[in-house]
Design an enzyme around this catalytic site. Structure first.
Site, mmCIF file in Angstrom:
data_model
loop_
_atom_site.group_PDB
_atom_site.id
_atom_site.type_symbol
_atom_site.label_atom_id
_atom_site.label_comp_id
_atom_site.label_asym_id
_atom_site.label_seq_id
_atom_site.Cartn_x
_atom_site.Cartn_y
_atom_site.Cartn_z
ATOM 1 C CG PHE A 18 -2.081 -0.921 1.094
ATOM 2 C CD1 PHE A 18 -3.133 -0.631 0.255
ATOM 3 C CD2 PHE A 18 -2.109 -2.107 1.804
ATOM 4 C CE1 PHE A 18 -4.209 -1.487 0.121
ATOM 5 C CE2 PHE A 18 -3.175 -2.977 1.689
ATOM 6 C CZ PHE A 18 -4.233 -2.667 0.843
ATOM 7 C CD GLU A 175 -11.541 -9.143 8.586
ATOM 8 O OE1 GLU A 175 -12.149 -8.077 8.458
ATOM 9 O OE2 GLU A 175 -10.481 -9.394 7.989
ATOM 10 C CG ASP A 304 2.084 -2.693 8.239
ATOM 11 O OD1 ASP A 304 1.307 -1.731 8.299
ATOM 12 O OD2 ASP A 304 1.709 -3.871 8.073
HETATM 13 C C1 LIG Z 1 -4.624 -10.737 6.703
HETATM 14 C C2 LIG Z 1 -4.545 -9.245 6.828
HETATM 15 C C3 LIG Z 1 -5.709 -8.497 6.860
HETATM 16 C C4 LIG Z 1 -5.655 -7.119 6.974
HETATM 17 N N1 LIG Z 1 -6.830 -6.417 7.005
HETATM 18 C C5 LIG Z 1 -6.773 -5.082 7.049
HETATM 19 C C6 LIG Z 1 -7.988 -4.317 7.011
HETATM 20 O O1 LIG Z 1 -9.094 -4.878 6.925
HETATM 21 N N2 LIG Z 1 -7.878 -2.958 7.047
HETATM 22 C C7 LIG Z 1 -6.673 -2.335 7.108
HETATM 23 O O2 LIG Z 1 -6.632 -1.103 7.108
HETATM 24 N N3 LIG Z 1 -5.522 -3.022 7.174
HETATM 25 C C8 LIG Z 1 -5.544 -4.370 7.136
HETATM 26 N N4 LIG Z 1 -4.378 -5.081 7.184
HETATM 27 C C9 LIG Z 1 -3.098 -4.361 7.355
HETATM 28 C C10 LIG Z 1 -2.624 -3.798 6.038
HETATM 29 O O3 LIG Z 1 -2.761 -4.738 4.990
HETATM 30 C C11 LIG Z 1 -1.163 -3.364 6.210
HETATM 31 O O4 LIG Z 1 -1.131 -2.396 7.225
HETATM 32 C C12 LIG Z 1 -0.614 -2.783 4.924
HETATM 33 O O5 LIG Z 1 -0.563 -3.775 3.919
HETATM 34 C C13 LIG Z 1 0.775 -2.200 5.149
HETATM 35 O O6 LIG Z 1 1.228 -1.684 3.931
HETATM 36 P P1 LIG Z 1 2.785 -1.629 3.624
HETATM 37 O O7 LIG Z 1 2.910 -0.989 2.282
HETATM 38 O O8 LIG Z 1 3.504 -1.039 4.772
HETATM 39 O O9 LIG Z 1 3.251 -3.140 3.550
HETATM 40 P P2 LIG Z 1 2.749 -4.334 2.653
HETATM 41 O O10 LIG Z 1 1.418 -4.043 2.053
HETATM 42 O O11 LIG Z 1 2.894 -5.543 3.484
HETATM 43 O O12 LIG Z 1 3.802 -4.379 1.455
HETATM 44 C C14 LIG Z 1 5.151 -4.653 1.669
HETATM 45 C C15 LIG Z 1 5.758 -5.080 0.353
HETATM 46 O O13 LIG Z 1 7.168 -5.154 0.503
HETATM 47 C C16 LIG Z 1 7.658 -6.294 -0.156
HETATM 48 N N5 LIG Z 1 8.930 -6.658 0.484
HETATM 49 C C17 LIG Z 1 9.135 -7.092 1.750
HETATM 50 N N6 LIG Z 1 10.446 -7.244 1.976
HETATM 51 C C18 LIG Z 1 11.094 -6.898 0.839
HETATM 52 C C19 LIG Z 1 12.455 -6.830 0.475
HETATM 53 N N7 LIG Z 1 13.444 -7.140 1.320
HETATM 54 N N8 LIG Z 1 12.746 -6.431 -0.787
HETATM 55 C C20 LIG Z 1 11.773 -6.111 -1.673
HETATM 56 N N9 LIG Z 1 10.467 -6.149 -1.348
HETATM 57 C C21 LIG Z 1 10.124 -6.539 -0.117
HETATM 58 C C22 LIG Z 1 6.547 -7.318 0.026
HETATM 59 O O14 LIG Z 1 6.629 -8.316 -0.983
HETATM 60 C C23 LIG Z 1 5.295 -6.452 -0.103
HETATM 61 O O15 LIG Z 1 4.834 -6.375 -1.431
HETATM 62 C C24 LIG Z 1 -4.412 -6.465 7.067
HETATM 63 C C25 LIG Z 1 -3.220 -7.208 7.022
HETATM 64 C C26 LIG Z 1 -3.293 -8.591 6.899
HETATM 65 C C27 LIG Z 1 -2.015 -9.387 6.848
#
Ligand SMILES: Cc1cc2nc3c(=O)[nH]c(=O)nc-3n(C[C@H](O)[C@H](O)[C@H](O)COP(=O)(O)OP(=O)(O)OC[C@H]3O[C@@H](n4cnc5c(N)ncnc54)[C@H](O)[C@@H]3O)c2cc1C
Length: 455
Positions: A18, A175, A304
């Site tokens: 995200f 869920e 996150d």
């Molecule tokens: C099962 C589940 C249900 C959820 N439900 C909700 C909800 O209903 N509402 C809500 O608001 N939030 C929800 N969340 C939380 C939300 O999805 C996360 O807060 C959000 O995805 C965080 O976004 P991000 O971009 O920080 O990380 P992420 O979306 O986790 O993306 C991180 C990306 O980094 C990549 N990555 C990791 N390490 C490396 C590396 N070393 N090199 C290259 N790429 C890498 C991964 O492949 C991934 O694509 C849920 C989470 C889960 C797991």
């Protein structure tokens, strides 16, 4: 070498979740060159993962290739690779394949992962839900449990109680529990001849005194009622002390189960540790109000992985803040680039502010709890909250095709009680089961039940 003032700046984004995708979208309009690196080729809409895990949706409906999301932006290149180390002084990132990426600005948005609180050996026995692979593994185990019970009853006349334990009573645990109960009671019933899937038990084990700890008490109570209505039992203050094939231990008590799922702990992406900057106890990078770790105004930590505080509280690790952080980092970089180019750099002092619109969690196929904070304030539960959940999730899914597909699939499932993706792929084994003989090893004979196929 990093680019000088008179050439286009290079931005490297690590992570296409995200935060990363929103940062890339924001930067796409600027005079910068962007490289987005993700170890997967797809962006996953994690809030709907549990629907893949429980066979309502298929993986392609909630995940989309990052390359195709960003294909219209000529200044963005996508690399499928994994970041493995940093040299912040030289402004370089090393990738697993050995490539070295130079940057003027770096956005690290690699999210979070499961935490088994030091018991990583539990991961195989109790999978968590974070990726598409996790979801299909959970789907495999849940569906296989019914298949093995059917086979065992057909062969031996009995099967051990079908019991699904979910460790952790946060939104994901709630869920998963609601959805397992639904598929057992509503969707599987017509497909089996020897067992009654509706007799499956679903139990949440939560270590703290309440489920949905981040929700107000009235919504926690509504969630408990709605789960009870679905036949889900909840134990709070239940600290799991061991996970073994076919059972878990809560203190000295052994709880036999067919499938164990993990929804209890989250820790930051391990990449945070490699930055050499201060971290909190979950491994999140402690950043200032501009999302920079101390001493690095050219590095932005988003989503996150970031520990950002506002009014003394940590901004939660959910999708809205991640999206807002990604968009903020893009905007802030835009201002820095504009200032360097000698034009408009106003707004550089503007800190990140989290605009909290509320939280929601679904409970089964037609109930939810929602703590709405914008555009109005209110605590909603039951069917109205579920409708709000439905609309919001369709709206935020990336890609028109996916929105249409999910909407169509939900409508079909809702009206016909037929799931679209009930496929078992991979091995035919479950921890604690002997797939050859279809028995649950280590289960006392007196706990075997008589056939339930007398519906
Ligand atoms: C099962 C589940 C249900 C959820 N439900 C909700 C909800 O209903 N509402 C809500 O608001 N939030 C929800 N969340 C939380 C939300 O999805 C996360 O807060 C959000 O995805 C965080 O976004 P991000 O971009 O920080 O990380 P992420 O979306 O986790 O993306 C991180 C990306 O980094 C990549 N990555 C990791 N390490 C490396 C590396 N070393 N090199 C290259 N790429 C890498 C991964 O492949 C991934 O694509 C849920 C989470 C889960 C797991």
């Amino acid at each position: 070498m990093a680019a000088g003032n008179n050439v286009r700046k290079r931005v490297v984004i690590l992570g296409g979740g995200f935060a990363g995708i929103n940062a890339a979208m924001g930067l796409a309009k600027l005079p910068v060159d962007i490289t987005l690196v993700d170890r997967k080729n797809h962006h996953t809409f994690q809030p709907l993962l549990y629907q893949v895990a429980l066979a309502v949706l298929s993986p392609a409906e909630i995940a989309q290739p990052i390359r195709s999301i960003l294909r219209d932006h000529q200044n963005i290149e996508v690399l499928m690779d994994e970041a493995v180390s940093f040299d912040l002084a030289q402004k370089r990132v090393r990738l697993k394949t050995g490539a070295l990426l130079e940057y003027d600005f770096l956005i690290v948005a690699t999210g979070s992962t499961h935490s088994y609180f030091g018991r990583d050996d539990w991961a195989k026995l109790a999978p968590g839900l974070k990726t598409v692979e996790d979801a299909t593994e959970i789907r495999r185990r849940v569906l296989l449990a019914f298949e093995l019970a059917e086979r065992q009853t057909q062969e031996a006349g009995v099967h051990p109680p079908l019991k699904f334990i979910i460790i952790g009573g946060g939104p994901t645990g709630v869920e998963l529990a609601g959805a397992i109960s639904d598929i057992a009671r509503l969707y599987m019933a017509r497909d089996f001849r020897h067992i009654d899937p509706a007799t499956a038990q679903v139990e949440i084990l939560e270590g703290s005194p309440a489920i949905l700890a981040a929700y107000p008490p009235d919504l926690q109570k509504k969630a408990i009622d709605q789960l009870a209505h679905l036949g889900v039992t909840i134990r709070t203050n239940a600290h799991v002390t061991d996970v073994q094939p076919g059972y878990v231990m809560v203190g000295n008590e052994r709880i036999d189960c067919t499938v164990t799922l993990w929804a209890a702990g989250v820790q930051a992406s391990p990449l945070g540790k490699l930055l050499g900057v201060p971290l909190d106890r979950r491994g999140c990078v402690i950043v200032d109000q501009f999302l920079n770790p101390p001493g690095h105004p050219d590095v932005f930590i988003c989503g996150d992985l970031a520990h950002v505080e506002e009014n003394g509280h940590q901004v939660p690790g959910v999708a809205q803040p991640a999206m807002q952080m990604g968009a903020y980092a893009a905007k802030h970089i835009g201002r820095m680039v504009a200032r360097d180019l000698g034009s408009d750099g106003t707004g550089l002092n503007e800190p990140f502010h989290y605009f909290d619109k509320g939280d929601m969690a679904t409970i089964g196929r037609k109930a939810a709890v929602a703590n709405i904070k914008w555009p109005f304030k209110g605590h909603w539960s039951g069917f109205p909250a579920w409708i709000v959940w439905l609309i919001i999730h369709i709206f935020f899914l990336i890609g028109f095709r996916n929105r249409l597909a999910v909407f169509r699939q939900w409508a079909w499932t809702y009206l016909t009680f037929q799931d679209g993706a009930r496929l078992i792929t991979g091995s035919q084994d479950l921890p604690g089961w002997d797939s050859e003989y279809g028995i649950q090893r280590d289960t006392p004979v007196e706990q075997q039940v008589t056939p339930t196929g007398t519906r």
